[in-house]
Design a protein around this motif. Sequence first.
Motif, PDB file in Angstrom:
ATOM      1  N   ILE A   1      47.928  31.690  49.599  1.00 17.45           N
ATOM      2  CA  ILE A   1      46.818  30.939  50.138  1.00 17.45           C
ATOM      3  C   ILE A   1      45.490  31.032  49.079  1.00 17.45           C
ATOM      4  O   ILE A   1      44.868  30.161  48.833  1.00 17.45           O
ATOM      5  N   ARG A   2      45.467  32.267  48.406  1.00 20.54           N
ATOM      6  CA  ARG A   2      44.330  32.153  47.445  1.00 20.54           C
ATOM      7  C   ARG A   2      44.663  31.175  46.217  1.00 20.54           C
ATOM      8  O   ARG A   2      43.487  30.614  45.733  1.00 20.54           O
ATOM      9  N   ILE A   3      45.669  31.064  46.039  1.00 20.46           N
ATOM     10  CA  ILE A   3      45.945  30.106  44.862  1.00 20.46           C
ATOM     11  C   ILE A   3      45.622  28.503  45.437  1.00 20.46           C
ATOM     12  O   ILE A   3      45.197  27.761  44.673  1.00 20.46           O
TER      13      ILE A   3
ATOM     14  N   LEU B   1      63.277  40.876  41.358  1.00 20.33           N
ATOM     15  CA  LEU B   1      63.204  42.086  42.328  1.00 20.33           C
ATOM     16  C   LEU B   1      61.783  42.138  42.881  1.00 20.33           C
ATOM     17  O   LEU B   1      61.693  42.542  43.987  1.00 20.33           O
ATOM     18  N   ARG B   2      60.847  41.703  42.083  1.00 20.11           N
ATOM     19  CA  ARG B   2      59.477  41.726  42.594  1.00 20.11           C
ATOM     20  C   ARG B   2      58.936  40.391  43.170  1.00 20.11           C
ATOM     21  O   ARG B   2      57.691  40.220  43.154  1.00 20.11           O
ATOM     22  N   TYR B   3      59.692  39.580  43.068  1.00 19.49           N
ATOM     23  CA  TYR B   3      59.426  38.051  43.425  1.00 19.49           C
ATOM     24  C   TYR B   3      58.358  38.020  44.715  1.00 19.49           C
ATOM     25  O   TYR B   3      57.288  37.513  45.012  1.00 19.49           O
TER      26      TYR B   3
ATOM     27  N   HIS C   1      60.431  29.434  54.921  1.00 18.08           N
ATOM     28  CA  HIS C   1      59.308  30.020  54.472  1.00 18.08           C
ATOM     29  C   HIS C   1      59.073  31.159  53.272  1.00 18.08           C
ATOM     30  O   HIS C   1      59.046  32.340  53.638  1.00 18.08           O
ATOM     31  N   GLN C   2      59.086  30.535  52.236  1.00 18.40           N
ATOM     32  CA  GLN C   2      59.073  31.094  51.141  1.00 18.40           C
ATOM     33  C   GLN C   2      58.310  30.765  49.973  1.00 18.40           C
ATOM     34  O   GLN C   2      57.918  29.395  50.084  1.00 18.40           O
ATOM     35  N   PRO C   3      57.810  31.581  49.018  1.00 16.96           N
ATOM     36  CA  PRO C   3      56.626  30.678  47.984  1.00 16.96           C
ATOM     37  C   PRO C   3      57.127  29.717  47.389  1.00 16.96           C
ATOM     38  O   PRO C   3      56.394  28.773  47.405  1.00 16.96           O
TER      39      PRO C   3
ATOM     40  N   THR D   1      53.009  36.849  47.666  1.00 21.75           N
ATOM     41  CA  THR D   1      52.700  37.183  48.945  1.00 21.75           C
ATOM     42  C   THR D   1      51.955  36.172  49.578  1.00 21.75           C
ATOM     43  O   THR D   1      51.659  35.200  48.917  1.00 21.75           O
ATOM     44  N   ASN D   2      52.016  36.107  51.115  1.00 17.59           N
ATOM     45  CA  ASN D   2      51.338  34.827  51.659  1.00 17.59           C
ATOM     46  C   ASN D   2      49.809  34.767  51.109  1.00 17.59           C
ATOM     47  O   ASN D   2      49.284  33.751  50.953  1.00 17.59           O
ATOM     48  N   ASN D   3      49.274  35.948  51.096  1.00 19.08           N
ATOM     49  CA  ASN D   3      47.784  36.215  50.867  1.00 19.08           C
ATOM     50  C   ASN D   3      47.600  35.506  49.402  1.00 19.08           C
ATOM     51  O   ASN D   3      46.802  34.564  49.151  1.00 19.08           O
TER      52      ASN D   3
END
Length: 320
Positions: A148-150, A136-138, A62-64, A143-145
Amino acid sequence: MLHSQTYVNISFFQPHAFLMIGIPGLEAVHGWISIPFSFMYTVALTGNCLILLAVRKTPSLHQPMYYFLSMLALTDVGLTLSTMPTTLAVLWFDYRLIGFNACLVQMFFLHSFSVVESSVLLAMSFDRFVAISNPLRYAAVLTNNVIIRIGLAIVARATVSLFPVPFLLKRLNFCPGKILLSHSFCFHADVMKRACADITVNILYGLYVVLSTVGVDSLLIVLSYTLILHTVIGLASPRERVRALNTCVSHILAVLIFYIPVIGVSMIHRFGRHLPHMVHALIAYVYLVVPPVLNPIIYSVKSKPIREAMLRLLREKRQG
């Protein structure tokens, strides 16, 4: 005046159905050709559905990166289902008719899923860029939001881009004697050439859709990998460079197996009219059938977490 209006209505013709073909010149062996096609469709559906289930049931995935892979797998399922019914109907049963409106619907979904696939590959290149250039900022960036928007933006882009295409075709006057298509599915470039009318608007809009979606996406993917290479070259350790680039191999292969056939189809439809019909058909099948088959194979071979999750699912199914 009434007589003139009646004449206009009679002269306007749209076929009730088009006649599809399989592979020109090989009609006698369509039964044998259906075997590898059936196998490829089975591999495509099974492999991509396994990826979707593996990501869903494995919390560590459950990662991008794996969410984007799920989008790619779902798109490949849609692309496969867009062409499979008519292709197998032609090859198995020699059922070659497709209704005019059904043809337009198939064409809309076929091209929409192609645009979605291109957009997902672009999103995956952005994912790799963020992961390598700013690890570090990945998690904070993707984020999940945001994901979803993408995803919603990708679907909206494809829908808005392709929505006018069927209506631009429905306004055309078609030739009664030109109902034979060049494939076992409905391609926009193929269908519009069956019209006995000025198709300049259709050609220009089709070109606009290709350039504004696949064209722009391919340029942005190249830009992403240019920036990724710049970042990787700046890494101090050769081992870190290899490790960073290795995370991109699967995506690079997926990009190549999608965009090379896309370029081939575009070039042949515009400049390859003198080529045999078989070449047109084979390039189209490579474009639509091969990527959904190879993508799950590539990711299951190159990605250890995906491979292990898929094998775990298969073992559970056998034991169950």
